[in-house]
Design a protein around this motif. Structure first.
Motif, PDB file in Angstrom:
ATOM      1  N   TYR A   1       0.732  -1.145   0.074  1.00 61.13           N
ATOM      2  CA  TYR A   1       0.128   0.107   0.051  1.00 61.13           C
ATOM      3  C   TYR A   1       0.897   1.369  -0.115  1.00 61.13           C
ATOM      4  N   GLN A   2       2.142   0.929  -0.540  1.00 56.33           N
ATOM      5  CA  GLN A   2       2.959   2.397  -0.654  1.00 56.33           C
ATOM      6  C   GLN A   2       2.202   3.571  -1.023  1.00 56.33           C
ATOM      7  N   GLU A   3       1.531   3.553  -2.087  1.00 53.33           N
ATOM      8  CA  GLU A   3       0.693   4.536  -2.778  1.00 53.33           C
ATOM      9  C   GLU A   3      -0.176   5.329  -1.587  1.00 53.33           C
ATOM     10  N   MET A   4      -0.744   4.340  -1.035  1.00 56.78           N
ATOM     11  CA  MET A   4      -1.914   4.954  -0.102  1.00 56.78           C
ATOM     12  C   MET A   4      -1.108   5.419   0.957  1.00 56.78           C
ATOM     13  N   LEU A   5      -0.240   4.840   1.206  1.00 55.60           N
ATOM     14  CA  LEU A   5       0.590   5.492   2.805  1.00 55.60           C
ATOM     15  C   LEU A   5       1.541   6.700   2.296  1.00 55.60           C
ATOM     16  N   LYS A   6       1.826   6.895   1.104  1.00 56.67           N
ATOM     17  CA  LYS A   6       2.574   8.087   0.770  1.00 56.67           C
ATOM     18  C   LYS A   6       2.481   9.437   1.745  1.00 56.67           C
ATOM     19  N   CYS A   7       3.375  10.059   2.121  1.00 59.95           N
ATOM     20  CA  CYS A   7       3.432  10.925   3.087  1.00 59.95           C
ATOM     21  C   CYS A   7       4.838  11.760   2.955  1.00 59.95           C
ATOM     22  N   ASP A   8       4.717  12.910   3.804  1.00 58.03           N
ATOM     23  CA  ASP A   8       6.110  13.843   3.878  1.00 58.03           C
ATOM     24  C   ASP A   8       6.800  13.268   5.212  1.00 58.03           C
ATOM     25  N   THR A   9       5.851  13.126   6.476  1.00 54.87           N
ATOM     26  CA  THR A   9       6.776  12.532   7.464  1.00 54.87           C
ATOM     27  C   THR A   9       5.712  11.605   8.219  1.00 54.87           C
ATOM     28  N   ILE A  10       6.538  10.820   9.086  1.00 57.79           N
ATOM     29  CA  ILE A  10       5.821  10.041   9.854  1.00 57.79           C
ATOM     30  C   ILE A  10       6.207  10.217  11.382  1.00 57.79           C
TER      31      ILE A  10
ATOM     32  N   SER B   1      13.445  -0.342  21.122  1.00 60.74           N
ATOM     33  CA  SER B   1      13.516  -0.815  19.426  1.00 60.74           C
ATOM     34  C   SER B   1      12.017  -0.358  18.814  1.00 60.74           C
ATOM     35  N   ILE B   2      11.935   0.435  17.688  1.00 59.94           N
ATOM     36  CA  ILE B   2      10.689   0.262  16.798  1.00 59.94           C
ATOM     37  C   ILE B   2      11.064  -0.276  15.495  1.00 59.94           C
ATOM     38  N   PRO B   3      11.434  -1.448  15.457  1.00 61.19           N
ATOM     39  CA  PRO B   3      11.847  -2.001  14.061  1.00 61.19           C
ATOM     40  C   PRO B   3      11.398  -1.385  12.995  1.00 61.19           C
ATOM     41  N   ILE B   4      10.188  -0.941  13.045  1.00 59.08           N
ATOM     42  CA  ILE B   4       9.546  -0.599  11.634  1.00 59.08           C
ATOM     43  C   ILE B   4       9.937   0.832  11.457  1.00 59.08           C
ATOM     44  N   VAL B   5      10.478   1.757  12.007  1.00 57.27           N
ATOM     45  CA  VAL B   5      10.775   3.067  11.586  1.00 57.27           C
ATOM     46  C   VAL B   5      12.031   2.913  10.469  1.00 57.27           C
ATOM     47  N   ALA B   6      12.863   1.805  10.430  1.00 55.75           N
ATOM     48  CA  ALA B   6      13.946   1.760   9.525  1.00 55.75           C
ATOM     49  C   ALA B   6      13.107   1.380   8.055  1.00 55.75           C
ATOM     50  N   LEU B   7      12.373   0.604   8.337  1.00 55.44           N
ATOM     51  CA  LEU B   7      11.635  -0.030   7.286  1.00 55.44           C
ATOM     52  C   LEU B   7      10.798   1.259   6.699  1.00 55.44           C
ATOM     53  N   PHE B   8      10.061   1.967   7.247  1.00 55.94           N
ATOM     54  CA  PHE B   8       9.414   3.094   6.825  1.00 55.94           C
ATOM     55  C   PHE B   8      10.393   3.971   5.893  1.00 55.94           C
ATOM     56  N   GLU B   9      11.561   4.210   6.320  1.00 56.20           N
ATOM     57  CA  GLU B   9      12.609   5.162   5.709  1.00 56.20           C
ATOM     58  C   GLU B   9      12.705   4.795   4.521  1.00 56.20           C
TER      59      GLU B   9
END
Lengths: 453, 453
Positions: free
Chosen positions: B163-172, B395-403
């Motif tokens: 869902y990369q398109e749906m989640l498109k954003c400027d910051t998290i 650890s919030i493992p997911i933040v690296a993945l978000f980047e």
């Protein structure tokens, strides 16, 4: 006599199965009522066997069953000792059939306690019945079956002191040990003692997040592991100061004799499915498991042990640790040495608690005594082979106490096998061994009475 | 805006309490239905807050809740991330009140998940409601609340890719971290990564009698303890070959800045009731818990752990072991290094199994970015003090993945405190912190929109 045993073969077995159906686990308080049930069952069977009397004696813990058949003060008196309590059966899931629903498979009885010790002490009750039914009893018989052997016989000492007069005897006969094989009879002439402690390592006052505190605060599990690891050096020697000071070293001849017992290392490894044995440098497996002291962790727990992953830095970790002792180590002394040492190696970042469980002294019996000879002759007659004297690795803490309080030696004429899975899932006892014991015990009485003449 | 929050104060709190009553433990399959219940609750509240849409997206594991309010393509888009799953609550007996029956005591909400992360992500839903009700929303908002953070977000990676398109954003924007104190605001600019494994050491093919076999056969618990102990040297350095190869060493200046954060060692020790801290030689407690990697046993079990004493030589022992990683360590790489090393140090007398659980990459965010500045200004405005940039140990493992997948940095603007007992019994979250978060979040949107102009 053999006819009588043969005629009553099935009943002898069924009575044992009924006893095995009672979950008499002494370590776990939730089985308290079953303990009493087992004691009553044993008392009733002793009476049926023809004893003059049999009674249940309360103690501070689980009761002792005592019965006697006194035929002639001029004849020698043999005290039978055994225990009706069994080890906890867990892990239950590893049993092929429920531990307290005995089943017979390929000539073996599968149930918790089938060998240790219900199957073995019950042989004596059936042997007594046989001797009385066939008018062949040659000694006075006293039977003491306790309910706390698996938890250190904590109250039997008091009982024995209190009833010293009643328990007076010339020798004590115990079946709670093994033979080398069904065609290689043996008698245990020595047992290891035991010191058993529970330790707790406490870190922070609560479980912590391993991310927020990890790396900066002591992890009690890591610390406990490091402390336990440090209790042995790389050669498997125990590092507790003074631990070996009183250990009786065997003479070269004694070592040769001990290692002469039939033992096949490859078979041993295959049977256990292990790639290699592991133990104290410089000693054989036979020596490591009989005449050398040990230190084993019997249980360990701490932190999150459920499904999945939890990143917790736990506030404490625990372990149950036991040491098998050899002549002339003293269990209380070793317990003190352990406690002092364990507390001394704890880092300032944790607190440590050591709680002693039960203990017991090691034991050795001479092979030139009348009672040993009687056992030797009995086994030779029933097995057709002279039994080999061995040194056992297990502990029956009470035998040392018997010697002290009753002034006589115990004979460890057991009929189990190493494959019986004592203390493990799927404990079993060979049908052959059960009946062989019932046949052999009367022969012990016969020879003992003759030798004492 | 403050009026609106004030007027709805009680409802904002009660809605959170209802969410806390749902035992959404992701690690334990028996809570599967509660996971779904929690997801539905979150979806409904997002809709009520005024989102255009909110839906539950199935994954291979627990579902993800996603909702959005898109007001103007010209405006910047902020993606809110949080998780509705919580850590297991055991040991239950250590809770003063049931973990899933929230109670309010001395201005704190006591319940599992009160801070991590239900209390913190729910602030964002209430902030959204507040901004919409007061016509002050200045950005497009996307909200993604997952259900597998506590078990490694194993399926969120796939979801984000799909869902990369749906989640498109400027910051998290993420609230799942802490501030130094209620009067010392701070923002986490770095997180540690994680490698989590479960190990099993197998000895004989069955539990053995520690008397019969003790001293001659490897005891898996002793061996496991020795293996674990050997993973660190006496200075607390991890001994796994290659473990430190990629560790980013801080410059003297960075270390000075990091250690400038207010920290009182005595207070720290008193609060945890420990005699001393313990960690890697040559580093401060702040460094040990933030910029240095760790190795902690999170759980260990083996042998008899019931009441009383059992002289068993167990057939296996297990442990859950996690390593916190720092830039630029790679969790898969470290997992491999650990596995290879752990297998290599096992003696021939045992077999070893290593099963990887989840992992995650470490993360750092620059303090000169627009989004960091916006968070800094928001906190300065609501706390009256400029927040201190800190490095978090968790650890919030997911933040690296978000980047990697969404190409933007995450801002870790959390409002918890170290005393919140995350992952521990009696987890709690300050009422002050809950409302302070709801006040601060809209200020982030305001400043972020202005700075992006």
């Amino acid at each position: 006599m053999l006819d009588y045993i043969d005629k009553n073969r099935d009943r002898f077995l069924n009575e044992l199965l009924d006893l095995l159906r009672i979950p008499s686990v002494s370590a776990d308080s939730k089985f308290k009522n079953d303990m009493l049930k087992a004691a009553e069952y044993v008392r009733d069977r002793i009476l049926e066997a023809g004893a003059d009397r049999a009674e249940i004696y309360e103690t501070a813990g689980h009761p002792v069953v005592y019965g006697e058949k006194l035929i002639d003060p001029a004849l020698p008196t043999v005290l039978i000792y055994g225990h009706y309590d069994v080890q906890p059966a867990d892990p239950y899931e590893l049993w092929d059939s429920p531990p307290f629903e005995p089943v017979i498979k390929n000539e073996r009885i599968y149930a918790r306690g089938s060998c240790d010790d219900k199957g073995q002490f019950y042989m004596h009750i059936k042997a007594l019945e046989t001797m009385l039914a066939t008018n062949s009893l040659t000694c006075n018989v006293k039977i003491m079956i306790e309910g706390e052997e698996e938890i250190g016989s904590s109250n039997l000492g008091t009982f024995v002191k209190e009833y010293q007069e009643m328990l007076k005897c010339d020798t004590i006969l115990i079946s709670d040990t093994s033979i080398i094989a069904n065609d290689v009879p043996s008698i245990e002439t020595g047992l290891r003692g035991l010191t058993y402690v529970e330790v707790e390592v406490i870190g922070a006052n609560r479980d912590l997040h391993s991310g927020v505190y990890g790396g900066g605060v002591a992890n009690p599990i890591n610390v406990l592991c490091e402390m336990i690891a440090s209790l042995k050096d790389k050669n498997g020697h125990i590092t507790i100061p003074g631990f070996y000071d009183k250990v009786e070293e065997l003479t070269p001849d004694q070592r040769t004799a001990l290692n002469a017992a039939p033992f096949d290392l490859e078979e041993y490894k295959n049977e256990l499915q292990i790639g290699d044995v592991l133990g104290e440098e410089g000693y054989t497996t036979i020596e490591r498991t009989s005449v050398r002291p040990t230190l084993d962790v019997n249980g360990i727990w701490g932190g999150y042990i459920g499904e999945g992953a939890k990143t917790v830095l736990p506030s404490k970790a625990n372990a149950k640790i036991s040491m098998r002792l050899v002549p002339n180590q003293n269990d209380d002394e070793i317990c003190e040495l352990f406690t002092k040492h364990f507390e001394s190696i704890a880092p300032a970042s944790v607190k440590v608690k050591v709680v002693p469980h039960h203990g017991g002294l090691p034991y050795v019996t001479p092979t030139d005594s009348v009672e040993y000879k009687a056992a030797e002759m009995a086994m030779e007659e029933s097995f057709g082979k002279k039994p080999i004297p061995t040194r056992g690795g297990g502990s029956i803490p009470i035998v040392a106490l018997f010697e002290r309080e009753l002034g006589c030696k115990s004979i460890l004429m057991g009929f189990g096998l190493d494959i019986d899975n004592l203390h493990s899932p799927n404990e079993s006892y060979g049908i052959f061994n059960y009946y062989k014991g019932i046949e052999t015990i009367p022969l012990f009485f016969k020879h003992y009475a003759e030798l004492k003449k």
